[in-house]
Design an enzyme around this catalytic site. Structure first.
Site, PDB file in Angstrom:
ATOM      1  N   ARG A 101      39.638 -14.222  38.654  1.00 40.79           N
ATOM      2  CA  ARG A 101      39.809 -14.675  37.218  1.00 40.79           C
ATOM      3  C   ARG A 101      41.226 -14.885  36.827  1.00 40.79           C
ATOM      4  NH1 ARG A 101      36.637 -11.947  32.152  1.00 40.79           N
ATOM      5  NH2 ARG A 101      35.152 -13.336  33.213  1.00 40.79           N
ATOM      6  N   HIS A 128      33.938 -21.623  34.091  1.00 37.93           N
ATOM      7  CA  HIS A 128      33.517 -20.493  34.370  1.00 37.93           C
ATOM      8  C   HIS A 128      32.032 -20.620  35.007  1.00 37.93           C
ATOM      9  CE1 HIS A 128      32.816 -16.483  34.122  1.00 37.93           C
ATOM     10  NE2 HIS A 128      32.658 -15.976  32.679  1.00 37.93           N
ATOM     11  N   GLN A 131      29.144 -17.837  35.624  1.00 35.98           N
ATOM     12  CA  GLN A 131      28.359 -17.540  34.269  1.00 35.98           C
ATOM     13  C   GLN A 131      27.309 -18.586  34.084  1.00 35.98           C
ATOM     14  OE1 GLN A 131      29.012 -15.210  31.609  1.00 35.98           O
ATOM     15  NE2 GLN A 131      26.830 -15.895  31.445  1.00 35.98           N
ATOM     16  N   ASP A 227      29.697 -20.000  22.463  1.00 36.29           N
ATOM     17  CA  ASP A 227      30.735 -19.166  23.144  1.00 36.29           C
ATOM     18  C   ASP A 227      31.843 -18.660  21.916  1.00 36.29           C
ATOM     19  OD1 ASP A 227      32.374 -17.759  24.718  1.00 36.29           O
ATOM     20  OD2 ASP A 227      33.237 -19.743  25.818  1.00 36.29           O
ATOM     21  N   CYS A 267      27.587 -15.965  26.330  1.00 38.90           N
ATOM     22  CA  CYS A 267      28.168 -15.540  27.625  1.00 38.90           C
ATOM     23  C   CYS A 267      28.778 -14.104  27.515  1.00 38.90           C
ATOM     24  CB  CYS A 267      29.059 -16.244  28.307  1.00 38.90           C
ATOM     25  SG  CYS A 267      30.693 -16.596  27.388  1.00 38.90           S
ATOM     26  N   ARG A 295      24.219 -12.241  35.825  1.00 42.60           N
ATOM     27  CA  ARG A 295      25.486 -12.324  36.520  1.00 42.60           C
ATOM     28  C   ARG A 295      25.418 -11.652  37.728  1.00 42.60           C
ATOM     29  NH1 ARG A 295      30.326 -13.190  33.610  1.00 42.60           N
ATOM     30  NH2 ARG A 295      31.047 -13.281  35.628  1.00 42.60           N
TER      31      ARG A 295
END
Ligand code: NVA
Length: 310
Positions: A101, A128, A131, A227, A267, A295
């Site tokens: 990340r 991402h 996700q 988000d 998320c 996930r």
């Protein structure tokens, strides 16, 4: 050839489906795949905050028979104390895969070009993709399997230029979804991402559409997603975010315009009263905790897929 997962379109449509099918199997039988038996190690590096990602990757790597080595980016200072390429060479000799990340997508690309083992994007400023794999798994579960993904209408509302918007466009297009992005004009998705998503839909039957009308985006949608208004590393002030994105809040009025059985994704972490109301995220149509759990299953399937091909 070493396979990586740096952005959503690193998996072709048939491959994405294979990963999602495997994820469904692994969800039903947690220890059915053991590609890391040994245990072989996987490095999991964080240059930005994490909760779900750290937990789901460490648990998942252990469940695959392996051993997660979590590296705190504040100590490693990759690219500062040591170049990304040197770090990649050091890691590649000891671990079976690298999960990272970080900020710029180019850092991840540099890692992938030198590591010699699969590199997985655990979130960058631009994408991402893990996700969105989990989100597609959640939608498949809710709608009766992966066959139901093509043709599903997913409306994302909020920051159209962030990593989630970009990954919904690419990952959704790959799955044959109709992806609608509701966002202010000044936060439109990156043109190259939009163009790539359009290209993908030519073979999957999906579509992508960007609008500054929330009502237009959510009308008749099967899935609603949003988000945070301010992503990690983004310096937008709270007042400016409210001005920009306030009209794109996912609230009960927006939900009422979607299909009756629409599901709501986020998320996480979520800011109730900002991008989504408490009534919606805590309401009966929200599946955000299935999404968070997924996930684990999606990433285990992804790692298995990548390791099998390396
Ligand atoms: N767009 C958000 C996603 C958090 C998982 C961020 O980058 O902070």
């Amino acid at each position: 050839m070493t396979r990586h997962f740096l952005r959503d379109d690193d998996l072709a449509p048939a491959e994405q489906r294979e990963v999602l099918e495997l994820a469904l199997r692994l969800k039903a039988d947690r220890f059915a795949a053991r590609p890391l038996e040994g245990p072989r190690a996987v490095a999991v590096l964080f240059d930005k905050p994490t909760l779900r990602t750290q937990v789901s990757f460490t648990v998942g790597i252990a469940e695959l028979g392996g051993f997660p080595v979590v590296v705190d980016g504040r100590l490693a200072k990759i690219g500062e104390r040591e170049s990304v390429a040197d770090t990649a060479h050091v890691l590649g000799r000891q671990v079976a895969a690298v999960v990272w990340r970080t900020y710029a997508q180019s850092r991840l690309e540099e890692m992938a070009s030198a590591a010699g083992v699969p590199v997985v994007n655990a979130l960058t400023d631009d994408f991402h993709p893990c996700q969105v794999l989990a989100d597609l798994l959640t939608v498949a579960e809710q709608r009766g399997g992966t066959d139901a993904l093509p043709g599903t209408v997913l409306a994302y509302t909020g920051d159209g230029a962030n990593n989630m918007a970009h990954s919904y466009l690419l990952g959704g297009a790959t799955a044959g979804l109709h992806v609608r992005v509701a966002t202010p004009r000044e936060r439109a998705p990156r043109a190259d991402v939009l163009e790539r998503a359009r290209q993908i839909t030519a073979s999957t039957g999906g579509s992508v559409h960007v609008t500054d009308s929330l009502a237009e985006a959510v009308a008749g949608a099967h899935v609603l997603a949003t988000d945070t208004w301010v992503s990690m590393g983004d310096s937008t002030e709270a007042a400016e975010a409210e001005r920009l994105f306030g009209p794109f809040r996912l609230d009960a009025a927006a939900l009422a315009k979607a299909c009756d059985d629409a599901v709501v994704l986020h998320c996480l972490p979520a800011y109730r009263g900002k991008e989504i109301t408490a009534e919606v995220i805590d309401g009966p149509q929200s599946v955000v905790f299935d999404e968070a759990e997924n996930r684990l299953h999606a990433q285990k399937a992804l790692l298995t897929f990548l390791l099998e091909r390396t």
